[in-house]
Motif scaffolding. Structure first.
Motif, PDB file in Angstrom:
ATOM      1  N   LEU A 221       1.224  -0.602  -0.010  1.00  0.00           N
ATOM      2  CA  LEU A 221      -0.215   0.208  -0.087  1.00  0.00           C
ATOM      3  C   LEU A 221       0.463   1.127  -0.132  1.00  0.00           C
ATOM      4  CD1 LEU A 221      -3.049  -0.929   2.801  1.00  0.00           C
ATOM      5  CD2 LEU A 221      -2.876  -0.876   0.373  1.00  0.00           C
ATOM      6  N   TYR A 222       1.100   1.443   0.775  1.00  0.00           N
ATOM      7  CA  TYR A 222       2.982   2.394   0.717  1.00  0.00           C
ATOM      8  C   TYR A 222       3.405   2.266  -0.071  1.00  0.00           C
ATOM      9  CZ  TYR A 222       2.024   2.880   5.743  1.00  0.00           C
ATOM     10  OH  TYR A 222       1.230   3.330   6.583  1.00  0.00           O
ATOM     11  N   ALA A 223       4.282   1.450  -0.958  1.00  0.00           N
ATOM     12  CA  ALA A 223       4.848   1.627  -2.644  1.00  0.00           C
ATOM     13  C   ALA A 223       3.882   2.806  -3.236  1.00  0.00           C
ATOM     14  CB  ALA A 223       5.258  -0.285  -3.129  1.00  0.00           C
ATOM     15  N   ARG A 224       2.504   2.085  -3.277  1.00  0.00           N
ATOM     16  CA  ARG A 224       2.159   2.620  -4.477  1.00  0.00           C
ATOM     17  C   ARG A 224       1.567   4.169  -3.775  1.00  0.00           C
ATOM     18  NH1 ARG A 224      -3.427  -1.111  -3.665  1.00  0.00           N
ATOM     19  NH2 ARG A 224      -1.741  -3.632  -4.189  1.00  0.00           N
ATOM     20  N   GLY A 225       1.934   4.710  -2.846  1.00  0.00           N
ATOM     21  CA  GLY A 225       2.441   6.505  -2.452  1.00  0.00           C
ATOM     22  C   GLY A 225       3.894   6.903  -2.621  1.00  0.00           C
ATOM     23  N   GLY A 226       3.240   7.946  -2.772  1.00  0.00           N
ATOM     24  CA  GLY A 226       4.923   9.013  -3.153  1.00  0.00           C
ATOM     25  C   GLY A 226       6.065   8.742  -2.000  1.00  0.00           C
ATOM     26  N   SER A 227       5.588   8.043  -0.948  1.00  0.00           N
ATOM     27  CA  SER A 227       7.039   7.632  -0.079  1.00  0.00           C
ATOM     28  C   SER A 227       7.238   6.677   1.140  1.00  0.00           C
ATOM     29  CB  SER A 227       6.814   9.156   1.410  1.00  0.00           C
ATOM     30  OG  SER A 227       8.115   9.095   2.182  1.00  0.00           O
TER      31      SER A 227
END
Length: 265
Positions: A221-227
Motif C-alpha cells: 500500500l505504501y509502495a503505491r504512494g509517493g513515499s
C-alpha cells in the motif's frame, strides 16, 4: 537532529517490555519515553488489578493519548511501535507528529485484504464474544503461547506471560476486523501521503498474530504512494520478537536504520 524516541506497546503487553530498548537507546544518546496506554498502571500487577480502566478504549482514543504525549516534546520524536502500537505509530507519522516510525509486526491498517487463519485464531479470544468490544480481555498462558510465544521455548513463553501480560481492550480488534467493511475506520492511514518521515515495517516470519503477509500488504500500500516504506523480515521470529531473548537483534538493526536516515542524536 532528532533525539527523542517514544515506544508504544500493543495489546496484552505492558510498557515495561520496552525497558531493554530504552536502556540501549539511551546509551546511544537518545532520550526515551515508553508511556502505557491510557488506563494502564505503572506496573503489570497494578494494571492487572484494574482491567476496567482500559475497557472500551479504541484506536482513536489511544491515538489521541499518544498525540498528547508527543505534543509536549520540543521536537517531533521517532516512534517505535509493536502490534497495535505499530498501527498507532503509523497514524502519528501520517499526522506529521513523528519524525520517523519503526513498526514491528504492526496491526493491519485499513486496506489490507490478507486475513490468514493464524490471525483469526489469535483474535478469537476477543472476537468470539461481541460483548468484548466494551470489555478488557486477558490472555491465558496457552493463548499467549500460540499468539506470541510459538517461536520461542515453552519455558520462555510461560515466563513472558507471567512477567509482561496485562488485560487489554477488545475494541481495537473489532475495529481492525471490520475496517474494510466501513467507509471510514480509525485504523485508516493515508499511505499515499508523500510528505512524511521515513517508515520501517518489520515482519516476522513465524508470527501468528500479525503474519508477515499482513505486513507485506501494508508495504505494498505504501509502495503505491509517493513515499514508500522500508521492509525488513526476520524469518524465524514470532510476535514476541521485540521483547523475547532475541530483542537485541531488532533493536540494533533499528538503530542502524535510524543512523542510515541520519536520525541520530
Amino acid at each position: 537532529m532528532t533525539t527523542s524516541v517514544v515506544f508504544i506497546h500493543g495489546l496484552w503487553i505492558h510498557s515495561v517490555s520496552w525497558n531493554p530498548w530504552q536502556e540501549l537507546f539511551e546509551r546511544h544518546g537518545y532520550r526515551t519515553f515508553a508511556p502505557g496506554w491510557p488506563g494502564d498502571g505503572e506496573t503489570v500487577a497494578d494494571t492487572r488489578s484494574h482491567p476496567e480502566r482500559v475497557a472500551g478504549l479504541g484506536v482513536q482514543e489511544v491515538t489521541a493519548f499518544y498525540t498528547q504525549v508527543v505534543g509536549v516534546l520540543d521536537e517531533a520524536p521517532i516512534v517505535v511501535g509493536h502490534s497495535f502500537g505499530g498501527l498507532i505509530a503509523q497514524k502519528l507519522l501520517d499526522h506529521g507528529l513523528a519524525a520517523a516510525a519503526v513498526c514491528i509486526s504492526p496491526a493491519p491498517i485499513k486496506g489490507i485484504r490478507a486475513v490468514p487463519f493464524s490471525l483469526l485464531r489469535s483474535s478469537f479470544p476477543v472476537l468470539k464474544n461481541p460483548a468484548n468490544r466494551s470489555k478488557a480481555v486477558a490472555l491465558t498462558a496457552r493463548q499467549f503461547a500460540y499468539s506470541f510465544g510459538n517461536a520461542i521455548s515453552p519455558e520462555e513463553s510461560t515466563e513472558l506471560h507471567r512477567d509482561l501480560t496485562i488485560p487489554s481492550p477488545g475494541r481495537p480488534l473489532f475495529e481492525a476486523s471490520t475496517a474494510n467493511l466501513r467507509r471510514s475506520s480509525p485504523t485508516a492511514v493515508d499511505t499515499q501521503r508523500s510528505e512524511r518521515g521515513p517508515l520501517l515495517l518489520i515482519a516476522n516470519g513465524k508470527d501468528h498474530t500479525v503474519p508477515a503477509v499482513v505486513v507485506r500488504g501494508a508495504h505494498r500500500l505504501y509502495a503505491r504512494g509517493g513515499s514508500p516504506a522500508d521492509l525488513r523480515t526476520y524469518e524465524d521470529r514470532g510476535h514476541s520478537a521485540p521483547f523475547d531473548h532475541g530483542w537485541r537483534e531488532l533493536a540494533d538493526d533499528t538503530l542502524a536504520w535510524l543512523d542510515g536516515h541520519a536520525l541520530r542524536p
